[in-house]
Design a protein around this motif. Structure first.
Motif, PDB file in Angstrom:
ATOM      1  N   SER A 229       1.860   6.915  -6.697  1.00  0.00           N
ATOM      2  CA  SER A 229       0.796   7.836  -7.110  1.00  0.00           C
ATOM      3  C   SER A 229       1.187   9.284  -6.827  1.00  0.00           C
ATOM      4  CB  SER A 229      -0.497   7.481  -6.388  1.00  0.00           C
ATOM      5  OG  SER A 229      -1.528   8.383  -6.712  1.00  0.00           O
TER       6      SER A 229
ATOM      7  N   GLU B   3       0.830  -1.199   0.000  1.00  0.00           N
ATOM      8  CA  GLU B   3       0.000   0.000   0.000  1.00  0.00           C
ATOM      9  C   GLU B   3       0.871   1.259   0.000  1.00  0.00           C
ATOM     10  OE1 GLU B   3      -3.943   1.523   2.405  1.00  0.00           O
ATOM     11  OE2 GLU B   3      -2.334   0.568   3.527  1.00  0.00           O
ATOM     12  N   THR B   4       1.952   1.230   0.785  1.00  0.00           N
ATOM     13  CA  THR B   4       2.869   2.371   0.838  1.00  0.00           C
ATOM     14  C   THR B   4       3.526   2.612  -0.513  1.00  0.00           C
ATOM     15  OG1 THR B   4       3.322   1.970   3.181  1.00  0.00           O
ATOM     16  CG2 THR B   4       4.931   3.284   1.964  1.00  0.00           C
TER      17      THR B   4
ATOM     18  N   GLY C 115      -7.544   1.835  -4.071  1.00  0.00           N
ATOM     19  CA  GLY C 115      -7.102   2.978  -4.876  1.00  0.00           C
ATOM     20  C   GLY C 115      -6.584   2.606  -6.250  1.00  0.00           C
TER      21      GLY C 115
ATOM     22  N   HIS D   4       0.986   4.237  -2.841  1.00  0.00           N
ATOM     23  CA  HIS D   4       0.764   5.645  -2.509  1.00  0.00           C
ATOM     24  C   HIS D   4       1.953   6.506  -2.938  1.00  0.00           C
ATOM     25  CE1 HIS D   4      -2.473   4.823   0.803  1.00  0.00           C
ATOM     26  NE2 HIS D   4      -2.923   4.672  -0.439  1.00  0.00           N
ATOM     27  N   ASP D   5       3.190   6.003  -2.676  1.00  0.00           N
ATOM     28  CA  ASP D   5       4.381   6.755  -3.079  1.00  0.00           C
ATOM     29  C   ASP D   5       4.426   6.947  -4.587  1.00  0.00           C
ATOM     30  OD1 ASP D   5       5.128   6.867  -0.465  1.00  0.00           O
ATOM     31  OD2 ASP D   5       6.729   5.372  -0.603  1.00  0.00           O
TER      32      ASP D   5
END
Length: 557
Positions: free
Chosen positions: A484, A477-478, A511, A481-482
């Motif tokens: 994106s 997930e990290t 996401g 996000h990074d």
């Protein structure tokens, strides 16, 4: 379960008698060392020896009081101010816990304790036994506990009973130097006991065992005291775990000697029944005894009858020969116990440890120190936790190194051609196996280091990953996000149903667009290529439009 194999009856009887002769002095000595007296050692040897043989899962194993168990019992006896009934309650509870271990199938996990931890606490137990006997060798009766015995040493050294010291050392020398050809008929420990006792009869001023009860034991029902219940429960757990480890290690020795395979869980049930009965009749806790098991096997014992014969021989001693045992000097038993302690020390590992991994040696030394100066349960717990953390660190390092990048992957021609064309615009990461929580902690950082300027898409391939835990899911997930946040797109490929279920349940996939999750690596590469080509096409169109607009503007005056 109750069927007895009589195919090796002669060998089993011979082995059982020999093991019983060896067990006699040890049972007396360990009973005294526990604080409960020699008769408690004999009752423990009889109960555990008989019922562990009858119900256990290692037919050739001889069970009875052992040094590690006695160390715990001696500490408990001192902590409870000499309350024998509470100690017997702890033994009963320990037996019931072992039965539960066997029923729940814990046997296979107990054997997973790392060797440096086992070596450390066994060596520590050997050191404790020696420390506890030093005062008796000097002709004194030291207070209970390792620290108490160490603190009493200056007092004992100030007033040495040289008669006891010489007799104790002589007993130790006989036990070690007894000729092997005579050992076939009279074991060294028994010879040391007999010779030492006979010499002691001619000497004065020697502390002796004194009167030993005869006849059948009384029934000791468990008693509970609100003030001491947690102490008793803690000791019961320690006895159960320690006895289980000790027994299963001895079972492995028996397997190697007899070329058989023991039943771990059944062995724990047998040991548990034996300890429960032992506590009920006023005996000390026991476990599989390596030395007695080896003697039994070498003397011809192979089946469970041998262990039962060994216990019945000790029962005969209790019923008729205890007046003779009353004349045994404490110094003689101390000499025998010092040999037991020295035999428990892992000299084999200590002699080679400097050539092995330094971490394992440090772990062994740490467990040894905690065993001697703190307590066994703390020593084993700390040792197992530290060993597990070290292992996780090693596995995590290997897993991070196994995250392969483009040049190292076995790619198909299509994949290789596409990736060569895309160049640094796509970064492909392939996970070589399960993602542990140890690797997950640095996973995001590792990926960020590999991603360069100009990278538009990152592919995480899970084709060789059977499962992920929460830590790994959060790491994914990290990364998403990074990516994106920096204008990159993450593609996930090769996820099985279990991984998809975990990532969906934790909201990791929320996401991501459907096209970002592809069933195979090849399809993820094609999807990334299409995305990049589409983006570049739109960029070119935008530039053309901007150029056309600029050309259409009239020149300013």
């Amino acid at each position: 379960m109750f069927k007895l194999d009589t195919s090796n009856l002669r060998g089993d009887i011979t082995g059982g008698i020999t093991a019983g002769v060896v067990a006699l002095p040890l049972a007396l000595a360990l009973g005294v060392a526990s604080g409960l007296g020699p008769i408690a050692g004999l009752y423990g040897a009889i109960a555990v020896g008989f019922f562990a043989a009858l119900f256990g899962g290692t037919p050739s194993q001889i069970s009875g009081p052992t040094g590690p168990m006695v160390v715990v019992l001696a500490g408990l006896f001192a902590s409870l101010s000499g309350s024998a009934e509470l100690v017997f309650t702890a033994v009963i509870l320990a037996g019931l816990i072992q039965v539960a271990f066997g029923v729940l199938g814990v046997g296979q996990y107990i054997r997973l304790v790392p060797y440096p931890v086992v070596s450390g606490f066994m060596t520590g137990i050997g050191v404790i036994i020696i420390i506890l006997q030093l005062g008796r060798l000097l002709g004194h009766e030291p207070p209970g506990g390792t620290l108490g015995a160490l603190g009493y040493l200056p007092t004992a050294l100030a007033s040495i009973n040289f008669t006891a010291l010489i007799l104790g050392i002589g007993t130790l020398v006989i036990a070690y130097k007894w000729p092997s050809n005579l050992g076939k008929y009279v074991p060294g420990a028994l010879a040391a006991l007999i010779i030492g006792t006979l010499v002691g009869l001619t000497l004065e001023g020697l502390p002796k065992l004194g009167e030993i009860p005869t006849g059948l034991p009384d029934l000791h029902m468990p008693v509970f005291n609100q003030e001491t219940i947690w102490l008793v429960l803690e000791a019961a757990v320690i006895l159960a775990v320690l006895g289980s480890i000790d027994s299963l290690l001895t079972s492995l020795v028996a397997d190697n000697m007899t070329r058989t395979r023991h039943d771990s869980n059944r062995e724990l049930i047998g040991q548990g029944i034996g300890n429960t009965v032992s506590g009920l009749i006023g005996g000390i806790a026991g476990a599989g005894a390596t030395m007695r098991t080896v003697v039994n096997i070498r003397s011809g014992g192979r089946e469970r009858i041998s262990g039962m014969v060994h216990a019945l021989l000790l029962l005969a001693v209790v019923l008729g020969l205890s007046p003779l045992a009353a004349q045994i000097p404490h110094a003689v038993l101390a000499g025998i116990l010092v040999k037991v302690g020295l035999d428990i020390v892992d000299w084999n590992y200590l002699s080679k440890a400097h050539r092995g991994p330094r971490w394992d040696l440090a772990l062994m030394a740490l467990v040894l120190g905690f065993t001697v100066f703190v307590d066994l349960i703390t020593a084993v717990a700390i040792g197992v936790v530290l060993a597990a953390l070290a292992y996780v660190k090693q596995v995590a390092t290997l897993q991070l190194e196994a995250i392969k990048n483009l040049p190292d992957l076995p790619l198909s021609e299509e994949e290789k051609t596409t990736l060569d064309h895309l160049g640094p615009r796509v970064r492909l990461f392939d996970f070589g196996g399960p993602l542990s929580f140890g690797a997950a902690a640095d996973l995001g950082h590792h990926v960020r280091e590999q991603v360069k300027n100009g990278t538009s898409a990152v592919i995480l391939n899970f084709e060789r990953v059977p499962f992920v835990d929460v830590s790994a899911a959060r790491a994914v997930e990290t990364i998403a996000h990074d990516a994106s946040a920096s204008g990159r797109t993450v593609f996930l490929s090769g996820m099985n149903e279990e991984i998809i279920e975990v990532l969906t349940g934790l909201g990791v996939l929320n996401g991501l667009k459907p096209e970002q999750c592809q069933p195979t690596r090849a399809e993820a590469i094609r999807a990334a290529s299409a995305l990049i080509e589409k983006g570049e096409s739109e960029t070119k169109t935008s530039k053309k439009n901007d150029l056309g607009l600029n050309q259409a503007q009239p020149a300013s005056s």
